[in-house]
Design a protein around this motif. Structure first.
Motif, PDB file in Angstrom:
ATOM      1  N   LEU A   1      37.849  29.575  41.116  1.00 56.59           N
ATOM      2  CA  LEU A   1      38.660  30.626  40.505  1.00 56.59           C
ATOM      3  C   LEU A   1      40.091  30.503  41.019  1.00 56.59           C
ATOM      4  O   LEU A   1      40.312  30.330  42.219  1.00 56.59           O
TER       5      LEU A   1
ATOM      6  N   TRP B   1      36.209  30.053  45.678  1.00 55.25           N
ATOM      7  CA  TRP B   1      34.976  29.499  45.112  1.00 55.25           C
ATOM      8  C   TRP B   1      33.784  29.883  45.978  1.00 55.25           C
ATOM      9  O   TRP B   1      33.891  30.061  47.200  1.00 55.25           O
TER      10      TRP B   1
ATOM     11  N   LEU C   1      27.344  38.525  40.863  1.00 56.30           N
ATOM     12  CA  LEU C   1      28.669  38.355  40.265  1.00 56.30           C
ATOM     13  C   LEU C   1      29.037  36.889  40.064  1.00 56.30           C
ATOM     14  O   LEU C   1      30.180  36.603  39.678  1.00 56.30           O
ATOM     15  N   THR C   2      28.108  35.968  40.296  1.00 50.86           N
ATOM     16  CA  THR C   2      28.444  34.545  40.256  1.00 50.86           C
ATOM     17  C   THR C   2      28.894  34.128  38.863  1.00 50.86           C
ATOM     18  O   THR C   2      29.959  33.516  38.691  1.00 50.86           O
TER      19      THR C   2
ATOM     20  N   THR D   1      32.232  35.453  37.739  1.00 55.08           N
ATOM     21  CA  THR D   1      33.409  35.038  38.496  1.00 55.08           C
ATOM     22  C   THR D   1      33.769  33.575  38.271  1.00 55.08           C
ATOM     23  O   THR D   1      34.962  33.233  38.175  1.00 55.08           O
TER      24      THR D   1
ATOM     25  N   ALA E   1      33.125  33.000  32.687  1.00 56.21           N
ATOM     26  CA  ALA E   1      33.580  34.040  33.605  1.00 56.21           C
ATOM     27  C   ALA E   1      34.436  35.068  32.868  1.00 56.21           C
ATOM     28  O   ALA E   1      35.266  34.722  32.025  1.00 56.21           O
TER      29      ALA E   1
ATOM     30  N   VAL F   1      35.926  37.783  34.758  1.00 56.31           N
ATOM     31  CA  VAL F   1      36.669  38.533  35.762  1.00 56.31           C
ATOM     32  C   VAL F   1      38.161  38.500  35.453  1.00 56.31           C
ATOM     33  O   VAL F   1      38.685  37.526  34.896  1.00 56.31           O
TER      34      VAL F   1
ATOM     35  N   VAL G   1      41.955  38.685  37.049  1.00 58.28           N
ATOM     36  CA  VAL G   1      42.681  38.488  38.306  1.00 58.28           C
ATOM     37  C   VAL G   1      44.169  38.769  38.146  1.00 58.28           C
ATOM     38  O   VAL G   1      44.968  38.403  39.026  1.00 58.28           O
TER      39      VAL G   1
ATOM     40  N   LEU H   1      39.899  40.959  42.101  1.00 55.35           N
ATOM     41  CA  LEU H   1      38.904  40.625  41.094  1.00 55.35           C
ATOM     42  C   LEU H   1      38.431  41.916  40.435  1.00 55.35           C
ATOM     43  O   LEU H   1      37.845  42.780  41.105  1.00 55.35           O
TER      44      LEU H   1
ATOM     45  N   TYR I   1      36.026  43.623  37.559  1.00 54.07           N
ATOM     46  CA  TYR I   1      34.868  43.433  36.695  1.00 54.07           C
ATOM     47  C   TYR I   1      34.718  44.685  35.819  1.00 54.07           C
ATOM     48  O   TYR I   1      34.718  45.814  36.341  1.00 54.07           O
TER      49      TYR I   1
END
Length: 494
Positions: A278, A291, A306-307, A310, A315, A317, A319, A333, A335
């Motif tokens: 990420l 990561w 959350l894998t 993210t 993904a 997420v 940022v 992060l 969500y």
């Protein structure tokens, strides 16, 4: 029993039986013969009971020590985390296997392929696979390729064979459909619908000692069938989850506690999945990289993974609220939906010059978890420290004491949260491209094993030195008694 008597001969009208070596009455055995017959029958029954107990004991021992491998892979990524792989020598039970398959079927494709071989052992892979550098001679080229390109896979070298034999019934109950048996004749007519669940069962044979085909030839033929089935699904672009296991082990049962899963099949059964870390910002020159192979949080003992949210191509997420300066940075992060509510995770880092080392070091000060209408949960993470031109890596970063507790709660609300990050790696300063710099690992140089070896060596050296000193301090006699001369008088002072 009388010598030469034949018990159970047919009754004759005359007084003797023609087959007897010693003529006796055939009207039936006497009292002595009846007693001996009863003893003989009781002895046979006792031997049968002993044999039954022995067979039962052997069956129980076989049930406890029989293991088969189980390989699973899917066209969808992140179905199994790296923590799902058992440690070396561990035998996966029926409950543990059901939990692993249940989580994969809940979030993965519902088109399931079950390759059920009659017999299979890990030794088959080491004997006939390309695990010693002999890739061209491998009997499993299609299986190797499937595991190599699959976005997610699971390798269980030792599964209790009773648990493996119950996989068809488990899949039938989980998917709610009966299995469809496939062979080479019906394979060309296979048509699947990605929106409807399907359970395909492909039975594979195994060669025995009396078979006309060698085991390697049979395994190669089974691998070709596996390749044909997978090619059919890939040509139709249908997502699937495949499982390969066996009903019974094919080799002599033995203890595998001294065999590591890495040595059993690093080239055949394992692969390294490379997923881009990420980054912030999403476009342009990256300033922060993060990561992890597994990232999950728990609120009031309810875990949320959350894998997939993210990392990877799927993904979701956000940022954009992250910040970066030359001496401080913050990775945020956000969500949208975690357990029915939004969640924000913040990593606060700083970059500071230490005069003693004359270099800059970055430190992860706190990790914060924020939910709406709840006070933020703050964890101190000052143990996460590395030179600013390095990245920081740790096998496990957790708030649980049993896992090292690098994250220490520093607020009252943090007691409601739990954090678990596997293969954690982060870099916030001096980032060049989308690759991490050299990693500073959290494991210290002097591990407990090294300290134990040093102390043991020092103790042995001390014992050797003391013994050598004692030997060198011994004095030999320099005076001897002469029988012809006067008696030697040795003063006590000497």
């Amino acid at each position: 029993m009388l010598p030469g008597a034949l018990i159970g001969c047919p009754l004759q009208a005359a007084g003797t039986c023609p087959s007897l070596r010693v003529p006796i009455g055939c009207g039936g055995p006497g009292k002595q013969e009846k007693g001996e017959l009863r003893k003989e029958q009781e002895g046979k029954m006792a031997l049968q009971e002993v044999a039954g107990f022995l067979l039962l004991g052997l069956g129980l021992v076989f049930a406890q020590t029989g293991q088969v491998p189980l390989l699973a892979w899917s066209s969808q990524s992140s179905l199994w985390s790296s923590l799902a792989a058992p440690h070396e020598g561990h035998v996966v039970t029926e409950t543990q296997l059901a939990a692993l398959l249940d989580s994969a079927l809940d979030s993965g494709p519902h088109n399931v392929l079950l390759f059920l071989q009659e017999k299979l052992s890990v030794e088959d892979f080491t004997s006939y696979g390309g695990v010693f550098g002999n890739k061209p001679d491998s009997a499993f080229p299609n299986l190797e390729n499937a595991l190599g390109v699959a976005p997610s896979s699971l390798v269980l070298p030792s599964v209790d064979w009773f648990a493996a034999s119950a996989v068809p019934a488990f899949l039938k109950a989980k998917l709610g459909i009966s299995p469809l048996h496939l062979d080479q004749n019906t394979l060309q007519e296979l048509r699947l619908n990605a929106s409807l669940p399907a359970l395909l069962l492909i039975r594979l044979p195994y060669a025995t000692g009396s078979s006309l085909m060698a085991p390697k030839e049979v395994l190669t033929s089974n691998d070709e069938i596996l390749g044909q089935v997978l090619s059919t699904l890939q040509s139709e672009d249908i997502p699937y989850t495949a499982i390969l296991t066996a009903l019974q082990p094919s080799r002599v049962i033995r203890d595998v506690s001294d065999i590591a899963s890495e040595r059993l099949g690093r080239q055949l059964l394992q692969k390294e999945t490379v997923i881009a870390p990420l980054r912030y910002p999403k476009h342009g020159i990256p300033q922060i990289l993060f990561w992890a192979s597994h990232f999950s949080v728990a609120f009031n003992d309810t875990w949320h993974d959350l894998t997939n949210l993210t990392f990877g191509s799927q993904a979701s997420v956000d940022v954009e609220e992250s910040q970066w300066k030359a001496n401080a940075s913050q990775l945020v992060l956000k969500y949208a939906n975690v357990g029915g509510s939004s969640l924000t995770v913040r990593f606060r880092m700083s970059n500071f010059l230490y005069p003693v080392s004359a270099r800059y070091w970055f430190t992860l000060h706190t990790m914060e978890l924020v939910r709406p209408r709840n006070p933020p949960a703050v964890f101190n993470a000052t143990q996460v420290m590395a030179p600013s031109n390095y990245s920081f890596r740790c096998t496990r970063v957790s708030s649980q004491p049993t896992s090292g507790a690098i994250l220490v709660p520093s607020s009252n609300s943090a007691s409601q949260w739990k954090v678990l990050i596997a293969n954690f790696q982060i870099q916030s300063f001096n980032v060049t491209g989308e690759r991490f710099s050299y990693a500073s690992d959290c494991a210290g140089f002097f591990s407990p094993g090294i300290w134990m070896g040093l102390l043991t060596s020092l103790l042995l050296v001390a014992i050797f030195t003391y013994g050598l000193h004692m030997v060198m301090s011994l004095k030999t006699m320099d005076r001897f008694d002469d029988p012809k001369g006067p008696t030697i008088s040795v003063p006590q002072t000497e």
